[in-house]
Scaffold this motif. Structure first.
Motif, PDB file in Angstrom:
ATOM      1  N   SER A 140      45.657  55.303  48.135  1.00  0.00           N
ATOM      2  CA  SER A 140      45.461  55.050  46.699  1.00  0.00           C
ATOM      3  C   SER A 140      44.069  54.490  46.408  1.00  0.00           C
ATOM      4  CB  SER A 140      46.532  54.086  46.188  1.00  0.00           C
ATOM      5  OG  SER A 140      46.424  52.818  46.820  1.00  0.00           O
ATOM      6  N   VAL A 141      43.486  53.772  47.372  1.00  0.00           N
ATOM      7  CA  VAL A 141      42.145  53.195  47.158  1.00  0.00           C
ATOM      8  C   VAL A 141      41.092  54.296  47.045  1.00  0.00           C
ATOM      9  CG1 VAL A 141      40.384  51.670  48.090  1.00  0.00           C
ATOM     10  CG2 VAL A 141      42.806  51.043  48.282  1.00  0.00           C
ATOM     11  N   CYS A 144      41.566  56.274  43.793  1.00  0.00           N
ATOM     12  CA  CYS A 144      41.048  55.609  42.592  1.00  0.00           C
ATOM     13  C   CYS A 144      39.528  55.737  42.494  1.00  0.00           C
ATOM     14  CB  CYS A 144      41.453  54.138  42.593  1.00  0.00           C
ATOM     15  SG  CYS A 144      43.174  53.834  42.145  1.00  0.00           S
ATOM     16  N   PHE A 242      37.178  45.656  40.729  1.00  0.00           N
ATOM     17  CA  PHE A 242      38.311  46.138  41.513  1.00  0.00           C
ATOM     18  C   PHE A 242      38.655  45.190  42.662  1.00  0.00           C
ATOM     19  CE2 PHE A 242      37.007  50.278  39.701  1.00  0.00           C
ATOM     20  CZ  PHE A 242      38.217  50.616  39.125  1.00  0.00           C
ATOM     21  N   LEU A 245      40.033  41.626  39.931  1.00  0.00           N
ATOM     22  CA  LEU A 245      41.273  41.793  39.166  1.00  0.00           C
ATOM     23  C   LEU A 245      42.516  41.861  40.056  1.00  0.00           C
ATOM     24  CD1 LEU A 245      40.005  44.282  36.438  1.00  0.00           C
ATOM     25  CD2 LEU A 245      40.211  41.802  36.318  1.00  0.00           C
ATOM     26  N   PRO A 246      42.509  42.630  41.164  1.00  0.00           N
ATOM     27  CA  PRO A 246      43.679  42.562  42.061  1.00  0.00           C
ATOM     28  C   PRO A 246      43.906  41.172  42.638  1.00  0.00           C
ATOM     29  CG  PRO A 246      42.412  44.531  42.530  1.00  0.00           C
ATOM     30  CD  PRO A 246      41.592  43.709  41.580  1.00  0.00           C
ATOM     31  N   CYS A 247      42.833  40.424  42.882  1.00  0.00           N
ATOM     32  CA  CYS A 247      42.995  39.058  43.377  1.00  0.00           C
ATOM     33  C   CYS A 247      43.709  38.193  42.338  1.00  0.00           C
ATOM     34  CB  CYS A 247      41.643  38.455  43.737  1.00  0.00           C
ATOM     35  SG  CYS A 247      40.911  39.139  45.240  1.00  0.00           S
ATOM     36  N   THR A 249      45.894  39.316  40.198  1.00  0.00           N
ATOM     37  CA  THR A 249      47.299  39.747  40.241  1.00  0.00           C
ATOM     38  C   THR A 249      48.018  39.145  41.438  1.00  0.00           C
ATOM     39  OG1 THR A 249      46.658  41.836  39.171  1.00  0.00           O
ATOM     40  CG2 THR A 249      48.811  41.752  40.263  1.00  0.00           C
ATOM     41  N   ILE A 250      47.355  39.144  42.598  1.00  0.00           N
ATOM     42  CA  ILE A 250      47.953  38.537  43.785  1.00  0.00           C
ATOM     43  C   ILE A 250      48.167  37.043  43.566  1.00  0.00           C
ATOM     44  CG2 ILE A 250      47.565  38.020  46.232  1.00  0.00           C
ATOM     45  CD1 ILE A 250      46.039  40.656  46.421  1.00  0.00           C
ATOM     46  N   GLN A 313      42.516  38.876  32.552  1.00  0.00           N
ATOM     47  CA  GLN A 313      41.893  40.085  33.090  1.00  0.00           C
ATOM     48  C   GLN A 313      41.059  40.791  32.029  1.00  0.00           C
ATOM     49  OE1 GLN A 313      45.115  42.393  34.741  1.00  0.00           O
ATOM     50  NE2 GLN A 313      45.147  41.233  36.640  1.00  0.00           N
ATOM     51  N   VAL A 486      49.448  51.848  41.164  1.00  0.00           N
ATOM     52  CA  VAL A 486      48.035  51.643  41.476  1.00  0.00           C
ATOM     53  C   VAL A 486      47.152  52.377  40.472  1.00  0.00           C
ATOM     54  CG1 VAL A 486      46.241  51.958  43.216  1.00  0.00           C
ATOM     55  CG2 VAL A 486      48.546  51.296  43.913  1.00  0.00           C
ATOM     56  N   PHE A 489      47.175  50.782  37.081  1.00  0.00           N
ATOM     57  CA  PHE A 489      46.252  49.648  37.010  1.00  0.00           C
ATOM     58  C   PHE A 489      44.826  50.126  36.764  1.00  0.00           C
ATOM     59  CE2 PHE A 489      43.324  46.740  39.214  1.00  0.00           C
ATOM     60  CZ  PHE A 489      43.601  45.568  38.530  1.00  0.00           C
TER      61      PHE A 489
END
Length: 543
Positions: A140-141, A144, A242, A245-247, A249-250, A313, A486, A489
């Motif tokens: 997925s990375v 994207c 990228f 923003l995932p950080c 969410t984590i 975000q 993914v 997002f």
């Protein structure tokens, strides 16, 4: 570019003698007709502030809402810790208690037995499922980033190549499902032919509606392609989003973990009491009276935290994109993401909490209205109340549309950001509710096409190399869900970039500057606000 203003200068009231305001707005740009220029006059110049990105120190805003949010969090964690130490260990052995008539209470049996149910799952299924999800997450990375680069350099080709798949993929899945269900004996027995034909025709009607929507909006496709291309270029120049923003969410998931643990231990607070059931006394677990209130508090805190994180975000995206937008062509903004994060969780934290609270309340009220609509509540009074509530929620959405984007750029408080954003768009004949909504739909369609093709490939591979049988459809469906999350997002980030660029473009128009020529060449073709255009025409006729 086009202005001698110091980019580090915070918001200040503009001088009416400023050269940027003494000429028709964007008079240097060949892309605006006279009707597109906002109707500035001398009073407007003296009344409205000079808006630009605030690089300087920002003061804390909306502190009461930050204090209220922290109070919710502290109460949730405080009572959660109390629940852990105050738990009753007899909760897990409630089945070993029975009612004693002599003591009129529940006592523990001397001998008790427990029935254990063994849940056996095929190791092969779990192994294939695990490997499929891991490979999907890894792939997925690059998917994207590949999609971002393609949208940046070949936007038109990607969009026009994806449009046929919006029709082909649903048709393929509809026909494939119909044939597979007809051939399979289990499905055909459970689902009669008449119902299968009815579903088949219904899906084809939905596909026809999609085709009709495309035909109806075909004249806007070219503009949408340009908007997606500009946003993809802006996002590609800020790839650090990228990571940040995932950080975030984590971090939200890690923040949720102890609250979930607290809610589990809260159920252990209570006692075993006798209860009459069908004429017999049985021993049941009764929670303490404060447990339901704690559940309500914890759920509200989690919902508010989720909306706060979403707004944070958006704030980080807007602040980062704005720094890129307003910098000179020969410069690259430094530490833009870090400064946006520092402002989001520093001076503007209260503003973000306020915005998250507004969004959370609106969504809960809207959910309550929708649920009441499906109940048997009827009558003219209920209808009027629902209409009033919907109108109020629409007005709140209208004012909240670009508020957090503006706050990220200027550092203003929530209410002043909402007011100033509305005035900014009104002065420049821009719509506060319309950027180019079809771009979001096209992006979602592209994501659905990519995920559907990936799912078909995964299903074919699983059928060829594994012995899962019908379980391969379930594994492929779970891989589809993961890839959709993914890519969804990714679409969420790109949508916020489009809105952030839109606000920056409005600020450019308001100052009579062109910081990013390629953005003006695209966004200038967006339709202006009809109501403001009518007022401008009436003003012109009166003159």
């Amino acid at each position: 570019m086009g202005s001698s203003e110091d980019p580090n200068k915070p918001i200040s009231v503009s001088d009416s003698s400023s050269p940027s305001h003494s000429q028709p707005l964007l008079s240097k740009s060949p892309f605006l007709s006279p009707i597109d220029s906002p109707p500035h006059n001398e009073s407007d110049l003296n009344q409205f502030p000079h808006i630009s990105y605030n690089h300087g120190p920002r003061s804390f805003k909306d502190i009461p809402f930050l204090i209220l949010f922290l109070l919710f969090v502290l109460c949730t964690f405080g009572f959660g810790i109390f629940a852990i130490f105050h738990r009753n260990s007899n909760y897990s052995t409630v089945s070993s208690y029975s009612y004693n008539f002599n003591s009129t209470s529940c006592v523990k049996d001397s001998l008790s037995s427990a029935n254990w149910v063994s849940l056996h799952a095929s190791s092969l299924i779990w192994k294939d499922l695990t490997w499929t999800l891991v490979v999907t997450l890894i792939l997925s990375v690059p998917i994207c980033f590949g999609l971002l680069l393609l949208l940046k350099h070949y936007t038109k080709q990607i969009v026009y190549a994806s449009l046929p798949f919006f029709i082909i993929v649903p048709i393929f899945l509809n026909v494939y499902w119909f044939v597979a269900c007809t051939v399979g004996s289990t499905c055909s027995d459970a689902f009669p032919l008449a119902y299968r034909i009815l579903v088949l025709v219904f899906v084809f009607l939905v596909i026809g509606v999609i085709v009709w929507i495309f035909v109806l909006n075909w004249h806007r496709i070219e503009l949408t392609v340009s908007i997606i291309g500009v946003a993809s270029d802006a996002l590609s120049r800020n790839l650090g989003l990228f990571v940040a923003l995932p950080c975030l969410t984590i971090g939200l998931v890690a923040y949720y973990a102890p609250i979930v643990v607290f809610m589990v231990f809260a159920t252990f607070n209570g006692k075993i009491v006798p209860k009459v059931s069908k004429g017999e006394y049985v021993c049941v677990w009764k929670e303490d009276s404060w447990v339901p209130a704690y559940f309500a508090l914890a759920i509200l805190t989690m919902l508010w935290s989720a909306t706060v994180m979403l707004e944070a975000q958006v704030y980080v995206i807007s602040g980062t994109i704005a720094q890129w937008y307003f910098c000179r062509e020969d410069e690259t903004p430094r530490r833009s993401i870090r400064s946006s994060l520092r402002n989001a969780f520093g001076p503007s934290c209260g503003t973000i909490c306020f915005s998250g609270l507004v969004i959370g309340v609106v969504r809960m009220v809207r959910a309550a209205v929708d649920s009441a609509r499906h109940e048997e509540a009827s009558g003219i009074v209920n209808l009027v109340l629902r209409c009033c509530v919907n109108a109020l929620l629409t007005a709140v959405d209208f004012l909240n549309k670009f508020t957090i984007n503006f706050a990220a750029i200027t550092g203003e408080a929530y209410c002043s950001s909402a007011r100033m954003t509305y005035e900014l768009l009104r002065r420049n004949l821009l719509s506060a509710v319309f950027v180019e909504t079809i771009s979001s739909r096209l992006l979602v369609g592209i994501v659905l096409v990519i995920s559907a093709i990936y799912t078909i490939v995964v299903c074919a591979i699983l059928k060829a190399v594994s012995d899962l049988g019908s379980y391969s459809y379930i594994v492929a469906a779970l891989a589809w869900v993961l890839l959709i999350l993914v890519l969804g997002f990714f679409v969420h980030v790109l949508d916020n970039v489009i809105e952030a660029v839109y606000v920056c473009y409005a600020i450019d128009r308001d100052k009579g500057e062109v910081c990013k020529q390629e953005v003006h060449e695209v966004y200038v073709h967006l339709p202006i606000s009809r109501s403001q255009r009518q007022s401008l025409n009436s003003r012109t006729v009166g003159v």
